[in-house]
Scaffold this motif. Sequence first.
Motif, PDB file in Angstrom:
ATOM      1  N   MET A 145      -5.093  -5.594  -1.792  1.00  0.00           N
ATOM      2  CA  MET A 145      -4.245  -6.415  -2.655  1.00  0.00           C
ATOM      3  C   MET A 145      -4.988  -6.757  -3.939  1.00  0.00           C
ATOM      4  SD  MET A 145      -1.961  -9.678  -1.900  1.00  0.00           S
ATOM      5  CE  MET A 145      -0.572  -8.611  -1.787  1.00  0.00           C
ATOM      6  N   ARG A 146      -4.261  -6.726  -5.057  1.00  0.00           N
ATOM      7  CA  ARG A 146      -4.895  -7.017  -6.339  1.00  0.00           C
ATOM      8  C   ARG A 146      -3.959  -7.798  -7.240  1.00  0.00           C
ATOM      9  NH1 ARG A 146      -6.427  -1.704  -8.749  1.00  0.00           N
ATOM     10  NH2 ARG A 146      -5.708  -2.835 -10.580  1.00  0.00           N
ATOM     11  N   ARG A 147      -4.542  -8.523  -8.165  1.00  0.00           N
ATOM     12  CA  ARG A 147      -3.710  -9.216  -9.160  1.00  0.00           C
ATOM     13  C   ARG A 147      -3.499  -8.282 -10.339  1.00  0.00           C
ATOM     14  NH1 ARG A 147      -3.483 -15.463  -9.717  1.00  0.00           N
ATOM     15  NH2 ARG A 147      -2.635 -14.925  -7.696  1.00  0.00           N
TER      16      ARG A 147
ATOM     17  N   LEU B 211       1.975 -11.689 -14.347  1.00  0.00           N
ATOM     18  CA  LEU B 211       0.880 -11.744 -13.368  1.00  0.00           C
ATOM     19  C   LEU B 211       1.463 -11.790 -11.962  1.00  0.00           C
ATOM     20  CD1 LEU B 211      -1.848 -14.234 -14.592  1.00  0.00           C
ATOM     21  CD2 LEU B 211      -2.045 -11.783 -14.193  1.00  0.00           C
TER      22      LEU B 211
ATOM     23  N   ASP C 191       0.694 -10.377  -7.566  1.00  0.00           N
ATOM     24  CA  ASP C 191      -0.201  -9.737  -6.601  1.00  0.00           C
ATOM     25  C   ASP C 191       0.551  -8.616  -5.901  1.00  0.00           C
ATOM     26  OD1 ASP C 191      -1.966 -11.712  -7.330  1.00  0.00           O
ATOM     27  OD2 ASP C 191      -1.335 -13.044  -5.713  1.00  0.00           O
TER      28      ASP C 191
ATOM     29  N   TYR D  30      -0.029  -4.726  -3.368  1.00  0.00           N
ATOM     30  CA  TYR D  30      -0.896  -3.823  -2.611  1.00  0.00           C
ATOM     31  C   TYR D  30      -1.055  -2.538  -3.415  1.00  0.00           C
ATOM     32  CZ  TYR D  30       0.305  -7.097   1.061  1.00  0.00           C
ATOM     33  OH  TYR D  30       0.483  -8.245   1.781  1.00  0.00           O
TER      34      TYR D  30
ATOM     35  N   ARG E 217       9.725  -0.044   3.161  1.00  0.00           N
ATOM     36  CA  ARG E 217       9.170  -0.655   1.952  1.00  0.00           C
ATOM     37  C   ARG E 217       9.495   0.227   0.757  1.00  0.00           C
ATOM     38  NH1 ARG E 217       5.364  -4.810   2.598  1.00  0.00           N
ATOM     39  NH2 ARG E 217       5.739  -4.883   0.353  1.00  0.00           N
TER      40      ARG E 217
ATOM     41  N   PRO F 186       5.916  -7.599  -7.619  1.00  0.00           N
ATOM     42  CA  PRO F 186       5.277  -8.653  -6.846  1.00  0.00           C
ATOM     43  C   PRO F 186       5.345  -8.352  -5.339  1.00  0.00           C
ATOM     44  CG  PRO F 186       6.714  -9.606  -8.508  1.00  0.00           C
ATOM     45  CD  PRO F 186       6.938  -8.130  -8.549  1.00  0.00           C
ATOM     46  N   GLU F 187       4.213  -8.367  -4.697  1.00  0.00           N
ATOM     47  CA  GLU F 187       4.098  -8.123  -3.252  1.00  0.00           C
ATOM     48  C   GLU F 187       4.432  -6.687  -2.872  1.00  0.00           C
ATOM     49  OE1 GLU F 187       2.807 -10.611  -1.153  1.00  0.00           O
ATOM     50  OE2 GLU F 187       2.456 -11.386  -3.159  1.00  0.00           O
TER      51      GLU F 187
ATOM     52  N   TRP G 269       4.298  -2.315  -2.994  1.00  0.00           N
ATOM     53  CA  TRP G 269       3.309  -1.251  -2.817  1.00  0.00           C
ATOM     54  C   TRP G 269       3.230  -0.499  -4.138  1.00  0.00           C
ATOM     55  CZ3 TRP G 269       4.384   1.553   2.506  1.00  0.00           C
ATOM     56  CH2 TRP G 269       4.132   0.642   3.540  1.00  0.00           C
TER      57      TRP G 269
END
Lengths: 240, 478
Positions: B1-3, B12, B14, B16, B38, B56-57, B59
């Motif tokens: 996971m990354r911002r 901005l 987060d 995967y 997904r 956001p959230e 893949w």
Amino acid sequence: MKPLRVIIVGGSSGLGAELARQLAARGDEVAILARRADALEAVARFQPDRIRTYPHDVTHTDEAAALFEDICRDLGGLDLLIYAAGIMPQIEPNEFDTEKDQAIFRVNVEGAIAWCNLAATRFQAVGAGTLVGIGSVAGDRGRPGHPAYHASKAALATYLESLRNRLWRSGVRVITIKPGPLDTPMTQHLSMAKMPVAVAAKKIIRGLNRDGEQYLQLSHRLIFAVLRLLPSAIFRRIRR
Amino acid sequence: MRRLSGFGMRDLHDAYVIPIDREEALRELLDLAKISRRQITLRGAGQSYGDAAGAPEGWIADLRPMNQILNWDQTTGLLTAQAGVTLATLCRHVLADGFWPAVVSGTSAITLGGALAMNIHGKNAFREGTLGESVTEIVVMGSRGIAKRLTPDDRDFWIWIGGAGQFGAILQATLRMKRLPSAALEVRVFRASSLQEQFEIFERETADQEYCVGWLDGFASGEELGRGLIHSARSSETPSSEAELRRALQPRRSLASKILLPERRWGLGRMLQFPLVRKVIHALKSDVILHDHFRQNCFDFHFLLDALPNWQKVFSPGGLIQFQPFVPWDDALNTFRTLLQDCQDHDFVPSLAVLKKHRASPFALDYAGDSYSLALDFPVQLHRESQLLSFLEGQTERLLMQGSRFYFAKDILLQPQHLGMFLAPSLLHELQDAKSRWDPENLFTSAQAERMGWQAKPNEKGSPTAGTVEPQDRGENV
Ligand SMILES: Cc1cc2nc3c(=O)[nH]c(=O)nc-3n(C[C@H](O)[C@H](O)[C@H](O)COP(=O)(O)OP(=O)(O)OC[C@H]3O[C@@H](n4cnc5c(N)ncnc54)[C@H](O)[C@@H]3O)c2cc1C
Ligand SMILES: NC(=O)c1ccc[n+]([C@@H]2O[C@H](COP(=O)([O-])OP(=O)(O)OC[C@H]3O[C@@H](n4cnc5c(N)ncnc54)[C@H](OP(=O)(O)O)[C@@H]3O)[C@@H](O)[C@H]2O)c1
């Protein structure tokens, strides 16, 4: 301020429920978890557009990861996780019940580790986030009343201290809240001075930008600073 | 996971991030996404200003590791590369042999895949159109995980390029490079004292120059509204010296960037947050021309801003919004005059305003048409964020109503109802049909696509609809 995305584990009653209500009232997006679906729904009715409910038993730690991911997706992210689930079953002075004690540890410690580890992993990876564990002044010393409960809160505090010391460089805040007696269903049977949950929740929310261990009353901070230094032989003689 | 966020740092979030280093890895990811219901968002270098490559959230399939140049033939000028190759790498690779891409954008930090998914334009858009026009072949993968080759003879070729990653992944592409007489350009500088003059100079220069770009001073008002500098350029006929070529090929960080230090919280660059500072700089720039003609190597000319890496960070935490309407040739002067005036009336003065001329490009999602575009950079001050957003929303509606178009690479505002305002119903239908054929499961998405309501035919998320067009991908299997 941008609304926070919050998970509250143990949000169906008492302190957790009040935190959910106050955070939602100021615009945050809150997900609450606990076993009782109906009690969760009752809390969510306060602000259905900002409070989501997820029935979950924290002793089922194997279910936590998938649920955590789903909730983060529903919230569109995560800024804050509050672990408030806890139990303190009544224990008689002559009662030494391993099963009861283990049950306390499963909720107060193992559940906390499962959920905090998930949040810690995520927060460390993205370099932001706040993790709050609801400990207790009960964890500061081993009093005679509820041995496993005291020990569970001590374990939680130490575990959170370790997390804090691991994560501070990553920009993650880890907060341990140490309330004294609160006026919640947990302490219904006890007659003593109790802080209203509304007051406690307000103080906790105000302290969200401060890292570290937080007592909710200045007097507690002072008293427990002294009590922690007392040798056990003296401590056990103090009337409580 | 990354911002993550787009270049404008407005979204901005987060997510995967899954690095994709080969075709097979993408296929596996597609299978996994189907099983776990997904969706996937494709991402290159994340240099789009808005949320086109974010979720956001979600893949995020990071295609940068697919970064091989597969073939380069100097005799034909044809280059084949994987999607993750950056424009910088590609330019260096061919410049050494005296070639250059037909079209490049204002930064070289982008990937080939991202460039084609958005179908970028350059300072020669009035002449060369978009990058897609120099492509002779792409290899693509829709949600079924089969690699297909598409050429300009396939109608889908014209839909995929510019499709913002919504039909699937572009895995590799073959482009025709143009031969350069030298690595340098002869640049001419003009000062325009009004918007009217900007346009006059533009019309004159675009008639015989290869490149043309206008830098407007957003602060200038009254008679001087729209004043600024215009750079026009053409390749130099005088061959480059060894030293000039070496200099062009060497990645470098300018002295200015070392002084401005935008990464540092209190770097000098942060002064740019203050409108007064920007006003003085603009005034100086417009009034003081050091040279009216100079020779510049093509890296420096095209990728001016790359000499200041991460310059956008100067504008954190509010971030940066780029607003770039494309207005039909004949209306552009008046429309931009009103737009610049409105910006000043609302006290939202852009930190950068760039004028370009475009011609129609034969792709389904031609965001330009025969137009002029004015790209306005708005640094976001948090205390006026909502006012700025509603100002820009209002402008978007107004401009769309008057026949303007917008570019997905810069957009953060378009809503579902807006697409129909600049895409003909038959075209919308064609895009919808292509989405249903290439991505019936709605595997490919992005925050932008969600916002614009861009999905395969109405169906339950993640499950193919009964009754959608039976998949019959055009294009040859690879
Ligand atoms: C300083 C600056 C200057 C710029 N100047 C210009 C300019 O002059 N002209 C211009 O046209 N643009 C310009 N841009 C915009 C930029 O060129 C585009 O946004 C470009 O698409 C960015 O490429 P990327 O690799 O970063 O793609 P990303 O931003 O990562 O992705 C862009 C889109 O492409 C999709 N995508 C990415 N890779 C693939 C793939 N392999 N297959 C399918 N879909 C994919 C993503 O899902 C997303 O929708 C500029 C941007 C910056 C920051
Ligand atoms: N009350 C006090 O005086 C006091 C003082 C100091 C610290 N604390 C701490 O404050 C926290 C909140 O307590 P409280 O006073 O608000 O008590 P409470 O009203 O009893 O709330 C406890 C919460 O934990 C949840 N919970 C218990 N077991 C669970 C399980 N197995 N799975 C999921 N959720 C579970 C409960 O929900 P369900 O029953 O619906 O599952 C409820 O939401 C606790 O950690 C407690 O130790 C309390």
